[in-house]
Design a protein around this motif. Structure first.
Motif, PDB file in Angstrom:
ATOM      1  N   GLU A  64      -8.685   7.299  -5.060  1.00 52.51           N
ATOM      2  CA  GLU A  64      -8.250   6.004  -5.558  1.00 52.51           C
ATOM      3  C   GLU A  64      -9.435   5.167  -5.999  1.00 52.51           C
ATOM      4  OE1 GLU A  64      -5.058   4.893  -5.824  1.00 52.51           O
ATOM      5  OE2 GLU A  64      -4.441   6.895  -5.239  1.00 52.51           O
ATOM      6  N   GLY A  68      -9.809  -2.695  -4.851  1.00 51.90           N
ATOM      7  CA  GLY A  68      -9.043  -3.562  -3.966  1.00 51.90           C
ATOM      8  C   GLY A  68      -9.922  -4.244  -2.929  1.00 51.90           C
ATOM      9  N   TYR A  71      -6.971  -3.208   2.668  1.00 48.93           N
ATOM     10  CA  TYR A  71      -6.144  -2.020   2.873  1.00 48.93           C
ATOM     11  C   TYR A  71      -5.050  -2.358   3.877  1.00 48.93           C
ATOM     12  CZ  TYR A  71      -4.671   2.527   4.615  1.00 48.93           C
ATOM     13  OH  TYR A  71      -3.925   3.605   5.005  1.00 48.93           O
ATOM     14  N   PRO A  74       0.098   2.256   6.496  1.00 49.29           N
ATOM     15  CA  PRO A  74       1.541   2.490   6.488  1.00 49.29           C
ATOM     16  C   PRO A  74       2.172   1.890   7.744  1.00 49.29           C
ATOM     17  CG  PRO A  74       0.379   4.534   6.870  1.00 49.29           C
ATOM     18  CD  PRO A  74      -0.642   3.500   6.579  1.00 49.29           C
ATOM     19  N   ILE A  82       7.047   2.379   5.279  1.00 49.09           N
ATOM     20  CA  ILE A  82       6.472   1.698   4.123  1.00 49.09           C
ATOM     21  C   ILE A  82       5.089   2.308   3.879  1.00 49.09           C
ATOM     22  CG2 ILE A  82       5.779  -0.525   3.147  1.00 49.09           C
ATOM     23  CD1 ILE A  82       8.700  -0.570   3.878  1.00 49.09           C
ATOM     24  N   ASP A  83       4.836   2.775   2.660  1.00 43.55           N
ATOM     25  CA  ASP A  83       3.559   3.410   2.335  1.00 43.55           C
ATOM     26  C   ASP A  83       2.401   2.441   2.470  1.00 43.55           C
ATOM     27  OD1 ASP A  83       4.575   5.906   1.803  1.00 43.55           O
ATOM     28  OD2 ASP A  83       4.878   5.492  -0.332  1.00 43.55           O
ATOM     29  N   SER A  84       1.222   3.024   2.647  1.00 39.25           N
ATOM     30  CA  SER A  84       0.018   2.199   2.675  1.00 39.25           C
ATOM     31  C   SER A  84      -0.277   1.706   1.265  1.00 39.25           C
ATOM     32  CB  SER A  84      -1.161   3.011   3.190  1.00 39.25           C
ATOM     33  OG  SER A  84      -1.436   4.066   2.302  1.00 39.25           O
ATOM     34  N   GLN A  85      -1.039   0.645   1.176  1.00 39.44           N
ATOM     35  CA  GLN A  85      -1.377   0.101  -0.137  1.00 39.44           C
ATOM     36  C   GLN A  85      -2.700  -0.648  -0.058  1.00 39.44           C
ATOM     37  OE1 GLN A  85       1.588  -2.681  -1.381  1.00 39.44           O
ATOM     38  NE2 GLN A  85       1.812  -3.571   0.638  1.00 39.44           N
ATOM     39  N   VAL A  86      -3.305  -0.819  -1.205  1.00 34.36           N
ATOM     40  CA  VAL A  86      -4.528  -1.591  -1.323  1.00 34.36           C
ATOM     41  C   VAL A  86      -4.203  -2.805  -2.164  1.00 34.36           C
ATOM     42  CG1 VAL A  86      -6.895  -1.611  -2.178  1.00 34.36           C
ATOM     43  CG2 VAL A  86      -5.960   0.455  -1.138  1.00 34.36           C
ATOM     44  N   VAL A  87      -4.464  -3.972  -1.593  1.00 33.23           N
ATOM     45  CA  VAL A  87      -4.188  -5.208  -2.303  1.00 33.23           C
ATOM     46  C   VAL A  87      -5.286  -5.402  -3.342  1.00 33.23           C
ATOM     47  CG1 VAL A  87      -3.934  -7.697  -2.069  1.00 33.23           C
ATOM     48  CG2 VAL A  87      -3.083  -6.189  -0.277  1.00 33.23           C
ATOM     49  N   PRO A  88      -4.923  -5.562  -4.635  1.00 28.69           N
ATOM     50  CA  PRO A  88      -5.949  -5.686  -5.664  1.00 28.69           C
ATOM     51  C   PRO A  88      -6.763  -6.970  -5.513  1.00 28.69           C
ATOM     52  CG  PRO A  88      -3.733  -5.692  -6.627  1.00 28.69           C
ATOM     53  CD  PRO A  88      -3.584  -5.584  -5.164  1.00 28.69           C
TER      54      PRO A  88
END
Length: 93
Positions: A64, A68, A71, A74, A82-88
């Motif tokens: 990736e 971001g 982090y 999940p 809910i999947d993990s995500q990176v906040v932009p």
């Protein structure tokens, strides 16, 4: 699957193949070299070093983007994952 083969198996096997080709042409030229414990050990060490280098390169150039700022791991919410995500990162315009 192909990437796993390229970055794990081929760098490990490559020194053995090169040495086997060298032994083949050495025999055809009248040489008497054979597989010995030292040559197998050296080929193994070189193969492991090549594999480590290929894994470092793979880790550096893939994955990736790192744009971001936060982090979020999940989580389990309302009976589903809910999947993990990176906040932009926020634009500083």
């Amino acid at each position: 699957m192909i990437r796993g083969l390229l970055f794990h198996v081929i760098p490990l096997i490559l020194p053995f193949v090169v040495y086997a080709v060298y032994l083949y042409f050495n025999k055809r030229a009248g040489g008497d070299k054979t597989w010995r414990g030292k040559s197998i050990a050296v080929s193994t060490v070189i193969g492991l070093m090549l594999m480590a280098i290929s894994l470092i390169v793979l880790g550096s150039v893939s994955g990736e983007t790192r744009d971001g700022t936060e982090y979020i791991p999940p989580k389990f919410e309302d009976g589903r994952i809910i999947d993990s995500q990176v906040v932009p990162a926020k634009d500083k315009n």
